[in-house]
Design an enzyme around this catalytic site. Structure first.
Site, PDB file in Angstrom:
ATOM      1  N   GLU A  73       3.581   5.755  -0.065  1.00 52.57           N
ATOM      2  CA  GLU A  73       3.492   7.159  -0.781  1.00 52.57           C
ATOM      3  C   GLU A  73       3.636   7.093  -2.340  1.00 52.57           C
ATOM      4  O   GLU A  73       2.825   7.786  -3.076  1.00 52.57           O
ATOM      5  CB  GLU A  73       4.580   8.118  -0.552  1.00 52.57           C
ATOM      6  CG  GLU A  73       4.317   8.775   0.964  1.00 52.57           C
ATOM      7  CD  GLU A  73       4.879   7.625   2.057  1.00 52.57           C
ATOM      8  OE1 GLU A  73       4.909   8.046   3.276  1.00 52.57           O
ATOM      9  OE2 GLU A  73       5.613   6.560   1.954  1.00 52.57           O
TER      10      GLU A  73
ATOM     11  N   MET B 203       7.184  -8.780  -4.544  1.00 59.69           N
ATOM     12  CA  MET B 203       6.945  -7.419  -4.836  1.00 59.69           C
ATOM     13  C   MET B 203       5.962  -7.138  -5.823  1.00 59.69           C
ATOM     14  O   MET B 203       5.878  -7.748  -6.818  1.00 59.69           O
ATOM     15  CB  MET B 203       8.280  -6.468  -5.067  1.00 59.69           C
ATOM     16  CG  MET B 203       8.983  -6.456  -3.882  1.00 59.69           C
ATOM     17  SD  MET B 203       8.382  -5.756  -2.299  1.00 59.69           S
ATOM     18  CE  MET B 203       8.453  -3.955  -2.834  1.00 59.69           C
TER      19      MET B 203
ATOM     20  N   ASN C  44      -3.436   1.760   3.394  1.00 56.75           N
ATOM     21  CA  ASN C  44      -4.473   1.929   2.594  1.00 56.75           C
ATOM     22  C   ASN C  44      -5.289   0.900   2.525  1.00 56.75           C
ATOM     23  O   ASN C  44      -4.792  -0.249   1.792  1.00 56.75           O
ATOM     24  CB  ASN C  44      -4.045   2.515   1.432  1.00 56.75           C
ATOM     25  CG  ASN C  44      -5.097   3.164   0.510  1.00 56.75           C
ATOM     26  OD1 ASN C  44      -6.299   3.250   0.829  1.00 56.75           O
ATOM     27  ND2 ASN C  44      -4.714   3.437  -0.758  1.00 56.75           N
TER      28      ASN C  44
END
Length: 543
Positions: A111, A377, A403
Site C-alpha cells: 500500500e 530493502m 503489483n
C-alpha cells in the site's frame, strides 16, 4: 473558459458537497464492536512486543518499540506537519491541497508503494501529510521513500493508532487533518465515526473489495453499515469492488470508479532521451551489483516479492533451468518480500547446492553465481532492471499477487501464478496484450480451494504452463520476450493517468469540505418580524 478537467472537478465538488454538509451525525459502531476493541487493546500490545522481539532477533529494520506504543495508544505525538512554500509549489497555490493537512494511512509495504507517487504530487502541491502504517515493513519503506519530506517536517510519520474512540480522538486533536485517506481496503469503524463527528471528510482511495473480504464484512452488517454511512467517498479500482461496496450499504453518490493506482507506480519512457537515461542507469546498476559487466552477459530472471512456499518452487525451477544446455549459465536474482525471512531463504539456498551470493553481505554477482539473494530493502526496481524476465511473487501461493506494473513499465515480460485476486484486473489486462503469463501454483498450494480464483474475472488468464516452461520459453527466445515486454510497457503508458484521475476526485472532496465549512448556518439568520404584515380576518391582501 476553464478546460474540461477543471469543469469536471468543479462539478464533482458541487455533487459531493451535499454529502459533506448533510449532517455530521455519525452512526456509531455497535456495542459488541466497541467491547471487542476494548478487550483486544492489551492483547494487541503483547502482540506488538512479540513482533518487535522477533524482528530484533532477525536483525530486520524495526522502529523503536516505545515509539510504536506511543503512536498506537496516543501517549505521545509529534507536532503536525509544517507548511513551507517552496518555488516548486508556487505554481500550485490555487490547488485545494496547498496548505491542506492530509492524513494518509497505508497498511504495509504494498500500500505504501502504491500511494507513494500520489503523495509526492500532493507534497509538490503544498500539502502537509501525516502518514501512518500498520506493519514494520510498511513503516521502514515510508521512512525510506519520504526521508526528505520527513526531515523538513512537511510530513510526519507514525504508526496508526488502535481503533479505540478515546485514542482516535486524541490522535485527531493532535494531527488536525483536513482530510483522511485510506489505501485499498483498510477501514476501521471507530476511526470513521470520529472523523464523521469531527466533520473531517474521509476517502478510501484505490478501493478494492474482494469477494472473500465482502463476505467477511457482510457477516457484521451493523459494523459495515456504520462504516459505509460515515465514509465520505470510495474510489473503486474495479467494477466488482464498486458493486460490493454498494451491497454493503454505501450510497451510490459516494462511489467513484477509476483505474487502479498500480498503473501509476511505474512510468514507461516515451522518448529516445528517456531510453538513453534508462540504459545509463542499467549500466550503473551493473557496476554496483556485479564484479564486472561481463557477468551480466547471460540469461537473467528475477523472482520478486516472494513468500514462503514460493522460494522452494523458484529454486527448484532454476535448478532444472540450468540443466538445459543452452541455459546452463542462467542467473536467478531472488528478492524475498519480507526481511524477517531473509535468513530462512539463505538456508534454502545453502541446502540447494547452488552457488549463491548475498547482497546484504556486500557480495557481488560473479561469473559463477547461480543465484543472487537480494536480501535488502528498496532494491526490487533495480533487480527488475537487471533481468530479462520477471516473476512477480505472492501468486504461486495464496497471497493474492503483488503489483506487476513496476516490471511492466520497465518492458519486462512477466510471469505470475494463479493467485492474483489482489490485482486481477491488472493481470488480465497485461495477459490480454501478451505481456504476462499465468502459470500453475506451487505444488504445496495446488490443492488449496482458493485456487478457484473466484475473483479473477478474466477467464483467459488461467494457468497454461509451469513456471519452468514459461521461464525457458522467454529466456530461449529473447526477441519474443522483448516484444512481450514492450507491449506491457505501452499498456502502462496508456493507463498511467490513473493517479491524476483519483487525485482530481480527492481534490473535489476537499473543495466540497471547504465549501461546507464556509457555508452560512441558517440558524444565524435573524428573522425580521417587521417584514410581516398582520392582517385582520377578511382583510384583502394587498396586491
Amino acid at each position: 473558459m476553464p478546460d474540461n478537467k477543471d469543469a469536471n472537478a468543479s462539478n464533482s465538488a458541487y455533487s459531493s458537497v451535499s454529502n459533506v454538509i448533510k449532517s455530521t451525525k455519525a452512526i456509531t459502531p455497535p456495542w459488541y464492536y466497541k467491547l471487542a476493541i476494548k478487550l483486544l487493546k492489551p492483547i494487541y500490545r503483547l502482540v506488538l512486543w512479540h513482533r518487535y522481539r522477533q524482528a530484533k532477533k532477525s536483525d530486520t529494520p524495526v522502529a523503536d518499540y516505545k515509539q510504536e506504543i506511543d503512536s498506537r495508544y496516543a501517549r505521545y505525538y509529534p507536532q503536525p506537519p509544517a507548511y513551507s512554500m517552496t518555488s516548486s509549489q508556487s505554481s500550485s497555490t490555487t490547488s485545494p491541497l496547498n496548505g491542506a493537512n492530509i492524513w494518509c494511512h497505508a497498511v504495509s509495504l504494498g500500500e505504501t508503494n502504491t500511494i507513494a507517487p500520489m503523495l509526492k504530487v500532493m507534497l509538490r502541491k503544498g500539502a502537509r501529510i501525516w502518514i501512518t502504517n500498520t506493519t514494520q515493513t510498511g513503516f521502514a519503506r515510508a521512512e525510506q521513500i519520504f526521508a526528505e519530506a520527513i526531515a523538513n517536517q512537511q510530513m510526519v510519520h507514525t504508526f496508526v493508532p488502535v481503533d479505540d474512540k478515546a485514542v482516535i480522538e486524541k490522535f485527531i486533536d493532535n494531527a488536525q487533518p483536513d482530510l483522511a485517506m485510506f489505501v485499498e481496503t483498510e477501514l476501521w469503524a471507530n476511526i470513521l465515526a470520529v472523523l464523521k463527528q469531527s466533520a473531517i471528510p474521509s476517502v478510501l482511495v484505490n478501493a478494492r473489495l474482494s469477494q472473500k473480504s465482502f463476505e467477511s464484512y457482510a457477516k457484521y452488517r451493523s459494523v459495515s453499515k456504520s462504516m459505509m454511512h460515515n465514509i465520505s467517498m470510495i474510489i473503486a479500482q474495479d467494477a466488482n469492488s464498486a458493486k460490493r461496496f454498494r451491497r454493503l450499504g454505501a450510497e451510490v453518490v459516494k462511489i467513484r470508479r477509476a483505474n487502479s493506482l498500480k498503473w501509476s507506480t511505474g512510468v514507461a519512457p516515451d522518448n529516445a532521451q528517456a531510453n538513453l537515461s534508462l540504459t545509463a542507469k542499467v549500466q550503473a546498476l551493473q557496476a554496483e551489483f556485479g564484479s564486472d559487466s561481463a557477468v551480466f552477459n547471460r540469461p537473467i530472471w528475477v523472482a520478486g516479492s516472494t513468500h514462503e512456499g514460493e522460494e522452494e518452487a523458484v529454486i527448484e525451477a532454476h535448478k532444472q533451468l540450468i540443466a538445459q544446455a543452452n541455459l546452463a549459465n542462467a542467473l536467478l536474482i531472488l528478492v524475498p518480500r519480507h526481511p524477517e525471512r531473509f535468513d530462512a531463504v539463505a538456508e534454502l539456498l545453502e541446502r540447494s547446492g547452488l552457488v549463491y551470493h548475498r547482497r546484504s553481505q556486500q557480495q557481488l554477482i560473479e561469473a559463477n553465481t547461480q543465484v543472487y539473494l537480494a536480501d535488502t530493502m528498496g532494491e526490487l526496481t533495480a533487480c527488475y532492471q537487471l533481468a530479462d524476465v520477471a516473476f512477480v511473487g505472492g501468486s504461486l501461493v495464496n497471497i493474492g499477487g503483488h503489483n506487476p506494473i513496476e516490471a511492466a513499465s520497465l518492458a519486462k515480460p512477466i510471469i505470475m501464478g494463479p493467485y492474483t485476486q489482489s490485482c486481477h484486473e491488472v493481470v488480465a489486462a497485461l495477459h490480454e496484450v501478451g505481456a504476462l503469463k499465468v502459470v500453475n501454483a506451487a505444488k504445496s498450494a495446488q490443492n488449496d480451494k482458493a485456487a478457484k480464483m473466484s475473483d479473477n474475472s478474466n477467464a483467459n488468464a488461467v494457468p497454461q504452463a509451469s513456471l519452468l516452461d514459461s521461464v525457458i520459453q522467454w529466456l530461449t527466445y529473447p526477441e519474443q520476450a522483448k516484444l512481450a515486454g514492450e507491449q506491457g510497457q505501452q499498456l502502462v503508458a496508456t493507463k498511467s493517468n490513473a493517479m491524476q484521475q483519483q487525485l482530481v476526485m480527492i481534490e473535489s472532496l476537499l473543495i466540497a469540505s471547504q465549501m461546507a465549512q464556509n457555508a452560512p448556518d441558517p440558524k444565524d439568520n435573524e428573522v425580521d418580524l417587521d417584514h410581516f404584515k398582520v392582517r385582520k380576518r377578511g382583510e384583502d391582501e394587498a396586491l
